[in-house]
Design an enzyme around this catalytic site. Structure first.
Site, short mmCIF file in Angstrom:
data_model
loop_
_atom_site.label_atom_id
_atom_site.label_comp_id
_atom_site.label_asym_id
_atom_site.label_seq_id
_atom_site.Cartn_x
_atom_site.Cartn_y
_atom_site.Cartn_z
N LYS A 1 0.89 -1.17 0.00
CA LYS A 1 0.00 0.00 0.00
C LYS A 1 0.92 1.22 0.00
CE LYS A 1 -1.98 2.97 1.97
NZ LYS A 1 -1.72 4.37 1.59
N GLY B 1 6.30 4.97 8.32
CA GLY B 1 5.52 6.22 8.32
C GLY B 1 5.63 6.91 9.67
N SER B 2 4.65 7.69 9.99
CA SER B 2 4.71 8.51 11.20
C SER B 2 4.35 7.69 12.44
CB SER B 2 3.76 9.69 11.07
OG SER B 2 2.45 9.21 10.87
N GLY C 1 1.70 4.65 13.00
CA GLY C 1 2.29 3.39 13.49
C GLY C 1 1.47 2.80 14.64
N GLU D 1 8.79 1.23 11.12
CA GLU D 1 9.91 2.15 10.83
C GLU D 1 9.31 3.55 10.88
OE1 GLU D 1 13.07 1.27 10.07
OE2 GLU D 1 12.67 -0.87 10.23
N CYS E 1 13.55 10.39 7.19
CA CYS E 1 13.37 10.01 8.59
C CYS E 1 14.63 10.23 9.42
CB CYS E 1 12.93 8.55 8.68
SG CYS E 1 14.02 7.45 7.75
N GLU F 1 9.24 16.13 15.26
CA GLU F 1 9.76 15.85 13.91
C GLU F 1 9.06 16.82 12.96
OE1 GLU F 1 8.47 12.36 11.69
OE2 GLU F 1 10.52 12.07 11.00
#
Ligand code: NAD
Length: 479
Positions: free
Chosen positions: A162, A214-215, A219, A236, A270, A371
């Protein structure tokens, strides 16, 4: 590019370079997820029916095809993300490297011979999980597809990818190349859509494992969706990585690394080094030199060979970056350079942001904690080694850290003390298929690449076989 056949909602892909719609394609509907899982289950059986050596040959061929199509893949990624063409091309080529690395691994997914219990032979096997979901962000689409899918395929899984709704185009081409390389139809599928498709996929009972990139917020949702059926999940996530500079470092290299660490891909990486932690004795000179070099970063047309940095990926992210900068200044940070659109691009329809350096005055601010995922570097000073460690670890994240010093003992002490999954000594980030990459704390769970990836997409089966003619335990003899 072959489009998905689904009849879900139409998704418009908007160029961050000029705001035009570069592509419209249908998204997956709920029944497409169901169908994809069923097709994947059948394809996985075929995949496991061929020898590991044949799987290896197919993966190697895929590497060649990805290399041959690197240009097209890179152009698709540039059109969606605005990442400069040179870097996108490099992403595609690194994707080919992942296929080749995992081609070499496909016939080396071993278990172990286990503890020597008399009269029993015990060994472990590494079995694939089955149907494996790969949910991706947008910042390096072709590379992320290959990095996260190849280990799962080499280990014998079927994969449903996806991609991000912002950048699904290269994924569609890559899935086609997987089939062209000789993988069974349906072994690698792509479901286009936003978080709703991701939710349906991650929650599907037929999916046994998930690799999510992703974020942290998403997550957590992925973990929750995976919980009812106890899926194996690798996360991740984001980062707020420090670059720590001691006075004895090679300062010229350190300053270049600091520029690259925050400006590469407009900070949309990241492992961007977004916190500069510099010794007080050199801080003013280092920050001033850094500002001058940052001002030399060329922002603009991703196809211009002299451009270092393209636009921010979408309007929402562009606004978020601007808000972070404004908030940092409101909280008391001093703007040293950047802070808005780059000179000459003030009226461009492109979502360009000038690389930005803020001096925090050694305060803990939102820009030192959150972030930003944009080209915004927050500078702080330290006086002692232990203070540098404290500042480096003062974040909910733990993805990467960069330490610059010529003192070998100090470098080792720092790498030991910093709470991050990747620590680089006197070097900008280096990635390779065989080098583990994963975050501590809020930066993730498990790891991508190398042996960590094998762990994430396989399960261990222990087998014990009685080899001696010994009796069963005495108390059970007479039943
Ligand atoms: P995001 O979390 O918004 O989206 C990532 C993916 O998750 C997208 O495909 C999205 O459609 C999907 N998604 C959204 N909601 C979902 C849900 N409820 N269930 C399942 N899937 C869902 O992240 P992003 O904005 O695309 O990417 C930026 C983030 O990714 C940053 O935090 C960055 O640090 C992180 N990132 C991490 C790594 C790494 O290796 N650690 C690499 C690249 C990016």
């Amino acid at each position: 590019m072959q489009e998905p056949t689904s009849k879900g909602e139409l998704l418009n892909i908007v160029s961050p370079i000029d705001g035009s719609i570069v592509h419209s394609l249908p998204t997956a509907a709920e029944h497409d997820v169901e169908e994809a899982v069923n097709v994947a289950k059948a394809a996985q059986k075929i995949w496991l029916g061929i020898t590991p050596e044949q799987r290896s040959v197919i993966l190697w061929k895929l590497g060649t095809l990805v290399e041959q199509n690197a240009d097209e893949l890179a152009k698709l990624d540039v059109s969606c993300t605005g990442k400069v063409f040179r870097d996108s091309l490099n992403d595609s080529r690194r994707g080919a490297r992942h296929a080749r690395y995992w081609a070499g691994m496909a016939d080396k997914i071993y278990g172990q011979q286990l503890a020597d219990v008399p009269g029993r032979l015990s060994y472990s096997k590494r079995d694939p999980l089955g149907v494996y979901a790969v949910v991706l962000p947008w910042n390096a689409p072709a590379h992320a597809f290959m990095a996260r899918s190849m280990p799962a395929i080499a280990c014998g899984n079927a994969v449903i990818v996806k991609p991000s709704e912002l950048s699904p185009l290269s994924a569609i081409v890559l899935a086609k190349l997987c089939q062209e390389a000789g993988m069974p139809s349906g072994l690698v599928q792509v479901l286009v859509g936003d978080g709703r498709v991701g939710t349906a996929l991650c929650g599907h009972a037929g999916v046994a494992g998930i690799s999510f990139t992703g974020s942290p917020g998403t997550g957590r949702k992925v973990l929750a969706a995976a919980a009812p059926t106890f899926k194996k999940v690798t996360l991740e996530l984001g980062g707020k990585s420090p670059i720590v500079v001691f006075p004895d470092a090679d300062l010229d290299s350190a300053v270049r690394a600091a520029v690259m660490g925050i400006a590469y891909n407009a900070g949309q990486i990241c492992a961007a080094s977004s916190r500069l932690i510099v010794h007080e004795s050199i801080a003013d000179a280092f920050i001033s030199e850094l500002a001058q070099r940052i001002e030399r970063v060329k922002v603009g047309d991703p196809y211009d060979k002299t451009t270092h940095v393209g636009p921010i990926v979408c309007r929402r992210q562009f606004d978020a970056v601007q808000n972070h900068i404004r908030r940092g200044i409101d909280e008391g940070a001093r703007l040293i350079t950047g802070g808005g659109r780059p000179r000459g691009l003030e009226d461009s329809p492109g979502l360009y942001v000038a690389p930005t350096l803020l001096d925090t005055g050694d305060q803990v601010l939102s820009i030192t904690r959150s972030e930003i995922f944009g080209p915004v570097l927050a500078a702080m000073r330290f006086s002692t080694e232990s203070e540098a460690i404290e500042l480096a670890n003062d974040t909910e994240y733990g993805l990467a850290a960069y330490v610059w010093t010529s003192d070998a003992g100090r470098l080792i002490r720092m790498t030991d003390a910093i709470d991050a999954g990747v620590v680089m000594g006197n070097s900008p980030l280096v990635m390779d298929s065989g080098l583990p990459f994963g975050g501590f704390k809020g930066s993730g769970l498990g790891g991508a690449f190398g042996s960590d990836a094998v762990e994430g997409c396989t399960r261990t089966k222990r087998v014990t076989i009685r080899t001696a003619a010994d009796p069963l335990p005495a108390q059970w003899e007479n039943i």
